[in-house]
Structures are given as C-alpha cells and as structure tokens.
Design a protein around this motif. Structure first.
Motif, PDB file in Angstrom:
ATOM      1  N   GLN A  21     -37.799  57.453  77.002  1.00 44.85           N
ATOM      2  CA  GLN A  21     -38.215  58.020  75.717  1.00 44.85           C
ATOM      3  C   GLN A  21     -37.034  58.609  74.954  1.00 44.85           C
ATOM      4  N   LEU A  22     -37.292  58.937  73.717  1.00 49.71           N
ATOM      5  CA  LEU A  22     -36.289  59.657  72.903  1.00 49.71           C
ATOM      6  C   LEU A  22     -36.444  61.154  73.114  1.00 49.71           C
TER       7      LEU A  22
ATOM      8  N   LYS B 192     -37.225  64.693  71.718  1.00 50.80           N
ATOM      9  CA  LYS B 192     -38.263  64.994  70.718  1.00 50.80           C
ATOM     10  C   LYS B 192     -37.754  64.992  69.276  1.00 50.80           C
TER      11      LYS B 192
ATOM     12  N   GLU C  44     -35.544  63.457  67.799  1.00 47.22           N
ATOM     13  CA  GLU C  44     -35.155  62.178  67.211  1.00 47.22           C
ATOM     14  C   GLU C  44     -36.349  61.393  66.664  1.00 47.22           C
ATOM     15  N   GLY C  45     -37.576  61.797  67.029  1.00 46.46           N
ATOM     16  CA  GLY C  45     -38.765  61.037  66.662  1.00 46.46           C
ATOM     17  C   GLY C  45     -38.977  60.989  65.157  1.00 46.46           C
ATOM     18  N   GLN C  46     -39.111  59.730  64.632  1.00 46.90           N
ATOM     19  CA  GLN C  46     -39.423  59.590  63.210  1.00 46.90           C
ATOM     20  C   GLN C  46     -40.841  59.034  63.142  1.00 46.90           C
ATOM     21  N   ASP C  47     -41.073  58.051  62.246  1.00 48.45           N
ATOM     22  CA  ASP C  47     -42.378  57.386  62.273  1.00 48.45           C
ATOM     23  C   ASP C  47     -42.423  56.446  63.476  1.00 48.45           C
ATOM     24  N   LEU C  48     -43.575  55.856  63.745  1.00 54.35           N
ATOM     25  CA  LEU C  48     -43.743  55.077  64.980  1.00 54.35           C
ATOM     26  C   LEU C  48     -42.765  53.902  65.057  1.00 54.35           C
TER      27      LEU C  48
ATOM     28  N   LYS D 229     -39.285  54.938  65.613  1.00 57.45           N
ATOM     29  CA  LYS D 229     -39.134  55.392  66.992  1.00 57.45           C
ATOM     30  C   LYS D 229     -38.902  54.192  67.936  1.00 57.45           C
ATOM     31  N   TYR D 230     -39.743  53.153  67.756  1.00 56.58           N
ATOM     32  CA  TYR D 230     -39.562  51.935  68.578  1.00 56.58           C
ATOM     33  C   TYR D 230     -38.149  51.377  68.420  1.00 56.58           C
TER      34      TYR D 230
ATOM     35  N   LYS E 170     -35.400  52.705  67.396  1.00 56.76           N
ATOM     36  CA  LYS E 170     -34.372  53.597  67.919  1.00 56.76           C
ATOM     37  C   LYS E 170     -34.325  53.496  69.457  1.00 56.76           C
ATOM     38  N   ILE E 171     -35.501  53.555  70.078  1.00 54.01           N
ATOM     39  CA  ILE E 171     -35.569  53.512  71.536  1.00 54.01           C
ATOM     40  C   ILE E 171     -35.004  52.201  72.056  1.00 54.01           C
TER      41      ILE E 171
END
Ligand code: GLN
Length: 367
Positions: A215-216, A218, A220-224, A227-228, A230-231
């Motif tokens: 996971q990232l 916390k 760093e989380g943007q929209d879904l 997030k995908y 980036k991960i």
C-alpha cells in the motif's frame, strides 16, 4: 509426502526474465562460472541444485523458465504437460502457458519426484490426470525428429555440435534420427511475446495495493485511480511494467485483431506443426538455448536480445506439450566448461515416456 523444504529461492520478478537480473533481490550467479547468469526466471532454484545445495527444486515454466536455466547450469529441467501439475498457490504469470515442474541433477531424480507432483486438483480447474505407467523403451524402435529450422541462423555452432553429438549417442543405441520441419515454429517467439504480455496485463491487474500488493503511505492517497497508478508505478519493476504496457496495447480495441487474435491463430498453426511431426517421430529434439550462459549485463539493457534466449523453449508452452532439458556436455570458454543443454519434446500426456527416453541417454553416458 514428507519432503523437507530447505528454503525459498531467487527468481526474476513475477517470473519475467531469462537471467535473474530482473530480481528484486539482486541477481543469482551461475555456480559453473560466477561471471555468468544462471538463466531465468527460475535461476535461484537451478543454481541451488547445480551447486549441490538441494537435491531438487521446483520452478515454473511459462516460456522456458525451468529448461533454460537448467541448460545454463548443467542440470535437468522438466516442464510437464500443461495441467499435469496443479498451479494452486502459484502466482499466475500467463495462465494459458504456466506450468510447474522439477529441476534435478539427473533424469532419474526427475523420475523419482515427478509422480508426487502430479494430478487433478479441484483447486485448479485446468489440472488433469495423465497416464502414470512407464514402459521399457526399446531404443531400436525409437524415432527422434531434429528440427531443420532450429539448426540454422542464430544458433551457436558449438552448441549445435553438442546436440548433434547427443543424437549420435541415441543413434548408437539403435534409434533413428529424422530431420523434420516445423514451418511455423520460428514465429513462436513473436507469438509468445504477444500472448504472454496480454495475459500478464490481465493477471497483474490485481496488484493494485487494495486487494494485493504494498500500500501507499496514507498521506500519498489521492483519488482511487491516482492511487492505483502511484502504487503500481512505485512497486512494479521495469520489465514487469514493460510487459503490462505491451499487453494492454495488444488487447486494446483496434489492436486486438491485429495482434492478440492473430497470435492465437498462429499458435494453432504451431500446434498443428507439432502434431503433424509426431505422426512420424516419438520425440522432437532441439537445442534448449541458442547460446551458452551469457555474462551479467550482456543482455540486460536490450530486452529484445534477452527475449531471443527463449526462441527454442516457447513452443512447448504454446502447445502445452511436455519438454525436458538435459545436459549434453560442455563448451570451453574463458578456461571454464560451460554447460550445453538439449531439449526433447513429446506429445501431450507422454510425460513418463519422455522421461524414459531422456533417461536412455543419461544411462548410456554415465554407464
Ligand atoms: N524467459 C521467458 C520470459 O521472460 C520465460 C519466463 C518464464 O518461463 N517464466 O518470459
């Protein structure tokens, strides 16, 4: 069955590679010559067996990852018929090609462990039962086909000689050697490098950090979707990303027909070539690899050169047929004796017969 698991071995990330240079843990060295790669992707398993750290190991083979490292390290690598060994628990690379098999020091050892790996498993819908009976093979009645197209351009002359010498050993036992043609087989590499990445892009979609994967943090989380991206961008290696992108392209609207569908058609033609050849011969022989083990860094900057290592092995995956690589002597280079491997391929479900035929050579050589 009471076996003791000694450890977990190194490999190319997601089994994508031919040298273990794509490993997330750094490369494995070839125990025969540590300046050279052990092959891949099951390079760790194979080096462990070649160095005598373990009597046998398992590998997975999607396009040659059991057989090519076995050839590079001077041991035996056996890819069974598609479905003969359950893949429950194996991380999927390309589901229509993936198969598990043993890496051993001898054919005899492969014959010993293989029966324990086999059979239908309700957890893998593609798994099948194959005939376990072995019969004594009479070398006088044995017909071996040598593939015309695979003794031409691109093959190291010294390896060619080793394969022809090994066939002479069979001839000496009374077998007949026949030149055969697999006219579509040279397209196997192109077909493989379309079908495999297509399946990879689909299988690896699950590594999105939500259901699987790292996971990232916390903050760093943007929209879904962000997030995908980036991960996946952070966690997947270069070669893995390359294949996901190639596969996404070959499956996309507008390109599907030109690439994926066409590759599936040529895959059928290759299968027919093999079936046609097996009307005349019991097994098909060819080199396992076009070159002896290469040095670290020699091909790692050029993906296409690396892919060419798989030219002889992918046919057995595209057709689902059983194939084995056995050591057939060595080539002198840099004061080292580099292993040469010969591949034997049999029709579907003739795994035990294939092992018996490979063992004939082993017995004759070792006495
Ligand atoms: N070397 C081949 C590849 O990179 C085979 C991989 C495998 O069999 N897992 O795709």
């Amino acid at each position: 069955e009471g076996s003791i698991v000694l450890g977990k071995t190194n490999m190319d990330e997601f089994a994508m590679g031919s040298s273990t240079e794509n490993s997330g843990f750094k490369p494995t060295k070839n125990p025969i010559d540590i300046s050279r790669v052990p092959g891949g992707s099951s390079g760790g398993s194979t080096a462990a067996v070649a160095a005598g750290m373990a009597p046998w190991a398992v590998g997975s083979d999607t396009g040659g990852s059991i057989r090519q490292p076995a050839a590079f390290c001077g041991v035996v690598g056996f890819k069974p018929t598609y479905g003969a060994v359950s893949r429950y628990g194996l991380i999927a690379m390309a589901s229509s090609l993936d198969q598990i098999g043993p890496i051993t020091q001898t054919v005899k050892d492969a014959q010993t462990v293989f029966p324990y790996m086999l059979g239908r498993d309700k957890m893998d819908a593609t798994s099948i039962n194959i005939e376990k009976n072995t019969r004594d093979i009479d070398p006088e009645n044995l017909k071996i086909g040598i593939v015309k197209e695979f003794l031409e351009d691109g093959l190291d002359e010294r390896l060619k000689e080793k394969v022809l010498e090994a066939l002479d050993v069979y001839r000496g036992m009374g077998a007949s050697i026949k030149e055969i043609s697999l006219p579509h087989a040279p397209h196997g590499l192109s077909v493989y490098y379309i079908i495999m990445p297509s399946e990879v892009s689909s299988n690896l979609a699950r590594y999105d950090g939500i259901r699987y994967g790292k996971q990232l943090d916390k903050e760093e989380g943007q929209d879904l979707i962000g997030k995908y991206l980036k991960i996946r961008g952070n966690n997947l290696g270069e070669e893995v990303k390359r294949r996901v992108m190639l596969g996404t392209y070959t499956l996309s609207a507008g390109y599907y027909d030109a690439y994926y569908l066409k590759a599936q058609k040529v895959r059928q033609l290759i299968n027919q070539d093999f079936l046609e050849a097996f009307k005349e011969v019991d097994v098909i022989a060819m080199p396992t690899t076009p070159t002896p083990p290469f040095k670290f860094g020699e091909k790692s900057d050029d993906p296409l050169q690396m892919y060419l290592s798989d030219v002889y092995t992918v046919g057995a995956n595209l057709t689902g047929m059983p194939a084995i690589s056995i050591p057939v002597g060595t080539i002198e280079e840099d004061d080292k004796k580099l292993p040469a491997g010969m591949q034997l391929i049999a029709p579907h479900k003739y795994d035990f017969k294939l092992l018996d035929i490979a063992e004939l050579y082993e017995k004759e050589i070792t006495g």
